[in-house]
Design a protein around this motif. Structure first.
Motif, short mmCIF file in Angstrom:
data_model
loop_
_atom_site.label_atom_id
_atom_site.label_comp_id
_atom_site.label_asym_id
_atom_site.label_seq_id
_atom_site.Cartn_x
_atom_site.Cartn_y
_atom_site.Cartn_z
N VAL A 27 3.13 -5.76 1.59
CA VAL A 27 2.25 -6.20 0.15
C VAL A 27 0.79 -6.41 0.64
N SER A 28 0.06 -6.28 -0.58
CA SER A 28 -1.38 -6.36 -0.38
C SER A 28 -1.49 -8.09 -0.62
N GLU A 29 -2.23 -8.59 0.45
CA GLU A 29 -2.60 -10.12 0.33
C GLU A 29 -3.78 -10.42 -0.56
N SER A 30 -4.82 -9.20 -0.77
CA SER A 30 -5.91 -9.65 -1.34
C SER A 30 -6.32 -8.25 -2.08
N GLU A 31 -6.69 -8.47 -3.38
CA GLU A 31 -7.27 -7.52 -4.20
C GLU A 31 -8.86 -7.07 -3.87
N VAL A 32 -9.58 -8.33 -3.60
CA VAL A 32 -10.85 -8.25 -3.31
C VAL A 32 -11.22 -7.35 -2.22
N GLU A 33 -10.65 -7.69 -0.84
CA GLU A 33 -10.51 -6.98 0.44
C GLU A 33 -9.36 -6.58 0.80
N PRO A 34 -9.02 -5.43 0.85
CA PRO A 34 -7.58 -5.10 1.06
C PRO A 34 -7.02 -5.28 2.34
N ALA A 35 -5.85 -6.11 2.45
CA ALA A 35 -5.22 -6.49 3.68
C ALA A 35 -4.04 -6.32 3.49
N LEU A 36 -3.09 -6.00 4.35
CA LEU A 36 -1.73 -5.51 4.17
C LEU A 36 -0.77 -6.50 5.18
N LEU A 37 0.14 -6.99 4.41
CA LEU A 37 1.11 -7.92 5.16
C LEU A 37 2.32 -6.89 5.34
N VAL A 38 2.97 -7.11 6.37
CA VAL A 38 4.41 -6.36 6.69
C VAL A 38 5.34 -7.26 7.25
N SER A 39 6.48 -7.15 6.53
CA SER A 39 7.70 -7.93 6.98
C SER A 39 8.97 -7.48 6.64
N THR A 40 9.96 -7.65 7.10
CA THR A 40 11.30 -7.11 6.83
C THR A 40 11.83 -7.84 5.44
N ALA A 41 12.59 -7.10 4.76
CA ALA A 41 12.90 -7.68 3.26
C ALA A 41 14.59 -7.31 3.10
N ALA A 42 15.07 -8.15 2.63
CA ALA A 42 16.56 -7.95 2.39
C ALA A 42 16.76 -6.83 1.13
N ALA A 43 15.75 -6.90 0.13
CA ALA A 43 15.88 -6.00 -1.00
C ALA A 43 14.55 -6.09 -1.55
N PRO A 44 14.22 -5.07 -2.54
CA PRO A 44 13.01 -4.93 -3.12
C PRO A 44 12.64 -6.11 -4.15
N VAL A 96 11.34 1.43 2.91
CA VAL A 96 10.03 0.88 2.76
C VAL A 96 9.91 0.23 1.44
N TYR A 97 9.73 -0.88 1.00
CA TYR A 97 9.10 -1.52 -0.15
C TYR A 97 7.90 -1.86 -0.31
N LEU A 98 7.16 -1.38 -1.50
CA LEU A 98 5.75 -1.63 -1.48
C LEU A 98 5.57 -2.32 -2.87
N ASP A 99 4.47 -3.50 -2.60
CA ASP A 99 4.33 -4.00 -4.12
C ASP A 99 3.49 -2.74 -4.84
N GLN A 100 3.03 -3.04 -6.04
CA GLN A 100 2.17 -2.14 -6.70
C GLN A 100 0.80 -1.78 -6.03
N THR A 101 0.08 -2.89 -5.68
CA THR A 101 -1.26 -2.68 -5.20
C THR A 101 -0.96 -1.77 -3.81
N ALA A 102 -0.18 -2.24 -2.95
CA ALA A 102 0.06 -1.57 -1.68
C ALA A 102 0.37 -0.15 -1.83
N ALA A 103 1.27 0.04 -2.91
CA ALA A 103 1.86 1.53 -3.29
C ALA A 103 0.46 2.30 -3.51
N LEU A 104 -0.55 1.90 -4.40
CA LEU A 104 -1.58 2.44 -4.64
C LEU A 104 -2.54 2.81 -3.22
N LEU A 105 -2.80 1.75 -2.44
CA LEU A 105 -3.42 1.81 -1.38
C LEU A 105 -2.87 2.82 -0.28
#
Length: 94
Positions: free
Chosen positions: A30-47, A61-70
């Motif tokens: 997931v993207s933590e910030s839209e101003v200055e992109p930073a990514l957070l990585v974790s395990t997830a049971a489902a999307p 791998v599940y990506l939030d919308q912002t991370a998917a674009l980045l």
């Protein structure tokens, strides 16, 4: 679309197979910030709702919308250090 190296595929598959994880488990980025992109990585049971799912040779791998674009034109690599910590790295697809 995000591409996973063989190392990343193996590590993501191993993380998702840890005890207590569901059959749909995977890595979530997931993207933590839209101003200055930073990514957070974790395990997830489902999307989460709205996540983009990338499946490659058994690794999910599940990506939030912002991370998917980045990460659309990126390669995800991974390594396990001798102390057991997992490190992920990104590169631009050729």
């Amino acid at each position: 679309m995000l591409f996973l190296t063989e190392n990343a595929q193996s590590i993501v598959t191993d993380l998702a197979a840890q005890p207590g994880q569901s059959g749909a488990a995977g890595l979530r980025i997931v993207s933590e910030s839209e101003v200055e992109p930073a990514l957070l990585v974790s395990t997830a049971a489902a999307p989460e709702p709205g996540d983009v799912t990338v499946e490659q040779d058994g690794a999910t791998v599940y990506l939030d919308q912002t991370a998917a674009l980045l990460l659309d034109d990126k390669i995800l690599d991974a390594a396990v250090h001798p102390d057991g910590k997992v490190e992920f790295a990104l590169a631009v697809q050729p």
